[in-house]
Design a protein around this motif. Structure first.
Motif, mmCIF file in Angstrom:
data_model
loop_
_atom_site.group_PDB
_atom_site.id
_atom_site.type_symbol
_atom_site.label_atom_id
_atom_site.label_comp_id
_atom_site.label_asym_id
_atom_site.label_seq_id
_atom_site.Cartn_x
_atom_site.Cartn_y
_atom_site.Cartn_z
ATOM 1 N N ASP A 1 0.886 -1.172 0.000
ATOM 2 C CA ASP A 1 0.000 0.000 0.000
ATOM 3 C C ASP A 1 0.915 1.210 0.000
ATOM 4 O OD1 ASP A 1 -1.915 1.917 0.406
ATOM 5 O OD2 ASP A 1 -2.627 1.157 2.330
ATOM 6 N N HIS B 1 -2.368 2.121 9.504
ATOM 7 C CA HIS B 1 -3.214 0.943 9.703
ATOM 8 C C HIS B 1 -2.315 -0.268 9.561
ATOM 9 C CE1 HIS B 1 -3.245 0.324 5.298
ATOM 10 N NE2 HIS B 1 -3.536 1.607 5.170
ATOM 11 N N GLU C 1 3.007 7.620 1.598
ATOM 12 C CA GLU C 1 2.714 6.401 2.358
ATOM 13 C C GLU C 1 3.733 5.306 2.093
ATOM 14 O OE1 GLU C 1 -0.923 4.366 1.178
ATOM 15 O OE2 GLU C 1 -1.041 3.427 3.162
HETATM 16 MN MN LIG Z 1 -3.035 2.940 3.363
#
Ligand SMILES: [Mn+2]
Length: 454
Positions: free
Chosen positions: A282, A366, A422
């Protein structure tokens, strides 16, 4: 195209062995109460249109314990008197059906090739599952995935009082399997980490490829095509629908229409990751489509990057899950105070949801694993989880100045800028390892790569 830019994408790491899958089963069997039956129902198939289905993705728990990726399967683990047995229900061989939808693995082959003691036809599940339930006191089952399994479990629980009076046996408790499974899945093994690292490497190559191919006016879906083409070229696929947002579209957190051109002078935000053997990456990068940050873009980009680095520096054993988020918030709030975008006057007030939360409205992290937003309680007993070696989380601060927003008067200088950066971060014994570190993110690196192949 799609070759990986010096990253070695050729060797897919080994998938979990039968032994590793067995040891996961044994662990869960030891965690649940004695005399338990744990049931895992694979995801149902879902219809896209008429008789066309969406590409099938097995449930992460089925992949985690069995490595079984086909639909119409139900897995059971029983723990009776400390002895663990596993049973998998699957569609039986059927020449006519296989002609249409592909070869199936027979019951005997399944028993030999998968970590199970016994395979049965899914067509016989009603009777066999009922008899397994009769022998179990506790049933761990998540409702809502299979009408048949729900009915068999309901019937067994309804029958219980009569049966227990007669024999002393029968299911008495229905328990939610998710919390116990989540605790296991939260801690990643070496095999899992290797697969996630590979998934991050392909993800990084895809982001780099899109940077190289970029030009002003390129459509968001064309960027998406480069990214997802690279995933597929390397034996992968997306782990969630790719977000490609140019200009103001970057300020919509889960934008995925991906149908506008990215105009000269705009930033593009790409949040895209892939999966290998079910293990997700991700990754988000934000950069100028024309290869050169404007002064305003560079100021905000560097601020988000500084906040991300501050958050990553808090990723270590013993820190809490909230520490990276608080570190990111502190840097962002101080930066926006210095720029006069928020008013404080104290840093405490600047970090509040009313002030910083206007421009940074999501969490920093997360868990990530077989699910992109992976399982695992963030605050057991309402206290932030202590980070331990083997956990993997994302670090993804952002700032969003949507020109479209009616609720806030945004200075023209910042309007239409949305930035998120990210990475996927493994907690190690001594600190952390950024699994997506191959993907460039400094202003200098980005500016030297963007458009270099267009
Ligand atoms: Mn993410």
């Amino acid at each position: 195209m799609f070759e990986g830019h010096g990253l070695d994408l050729s060797q897919t790491p080994d998938h979990p062995t039968i032994d590793e899958l067995r040891s996961r089963q044994l662990k869960i069997a030891n965690v649940v109460e004695n005399d338990s039956l744990l049931i895992i129902v694979n995801n149902p198939e879902s219809i896209r249109s008429a008789d066309v289905e969406y590409p099938y993705r097995a449930s992460s728990d089925m992949l985690y314990f069995v490595g079984w990726s086909k639909p119409d399967a139900v897995f059971c683990i029983s723990n009776r008197g400390g002895e663990m047995k596993s049973l998998l229900f699957i569609p039986p061989r059927d020449t006519l059906k296989e002609t249409w939808t592909g070869l199936r693995i027979g019951l005997d082959e399944a028993t030999n090739q998968f970590p199970i003691d016994r395979a049965e036809s899914i067509e016989d599940i009603t009777d066999i599952l009922a008899s397994e339930l009769e022998k179990s006191t506790n049933v761990y089952h998540q409702r809502g995935l299979s009408d048949i399994v729900d009915r068999v479990v309901d019937d067994a629980l309804l029958e219980t009082s009569r049966m227990r009076q007669r024999t002393g046996f029968g299911p008495a408790n229905l328990c939610d399997p998710r919390p116990v499974i989540a605790e296991l899945r939260l801690m990643k093994s070496e095999t899992e980490i290797a697969l996630m690292r590979h998934s991050c490497r392909i993800g990084s190559a895809a982001h780099i490829e899109s940077m190289q191919q970029a030009f002003s006016g390129m459509a968001e879906y064309q960027i998406q095509a480069v990214i997802e083409g690279c995933f597929i070229h390397n034996g992968s696929q997306w782990s969630y629908p790719s977000i490609v947002g140019g200009g103001d579209n970057a300020t919509i957190l889960h934008y995925n229409e991906n149908n506008s051109p990215v105009n000269d002078g705009e930033l593009v935000l790409i949040d895209a990751g892939c999966e290998i053997a079910g293990y997700a990456s991700d990754i988000t990068r934000t950069w100028p489509i024309n290869g050169k940050f404007t002064e305003a873009q560079a100021i905000l980009y560097q601020l988000v990057l500084d906040s991300q680095m501050a958050a990553i520096s808090m990723c270590k054993p013993g820190a809490t899950f909230d520490d990276p988020h608080n570190a990111a918030k502190k840097v962002l709030a101080q930066g926006l105070l210095d720029l006069g975008i928020i008013s404080g006057p104290t840093l405490e007030e600047a970090m509040s949801s009313e002030q910083l939360g206007t421009y940074f409205m999501h969490r920093t992290s997360h868990w990530i694993g077989l699910d992109v937003h992976d399982v695992g309680v963030y605050a057991p007993d309402d206290t932030p989880r202590i980070l331990e070696s083997g956990m993997v989380l994302t670090i993804e601060p952002g700032l969003y100045f949507g020109a479209w927003r009616p609720d806030v008067d945004i200075d023209e200088k910042w309007a239409g800028i949305g930035i998120r950066i990210e990475d996927d971060v493994l907690i190690t014994e001594n600190g952390c390892d950024v699994l997506s570190d191959d993907c460039p993110k400094t202003i200098a690196d980005l500016e030297s790569i963007i458009g270099s192949a267009a």
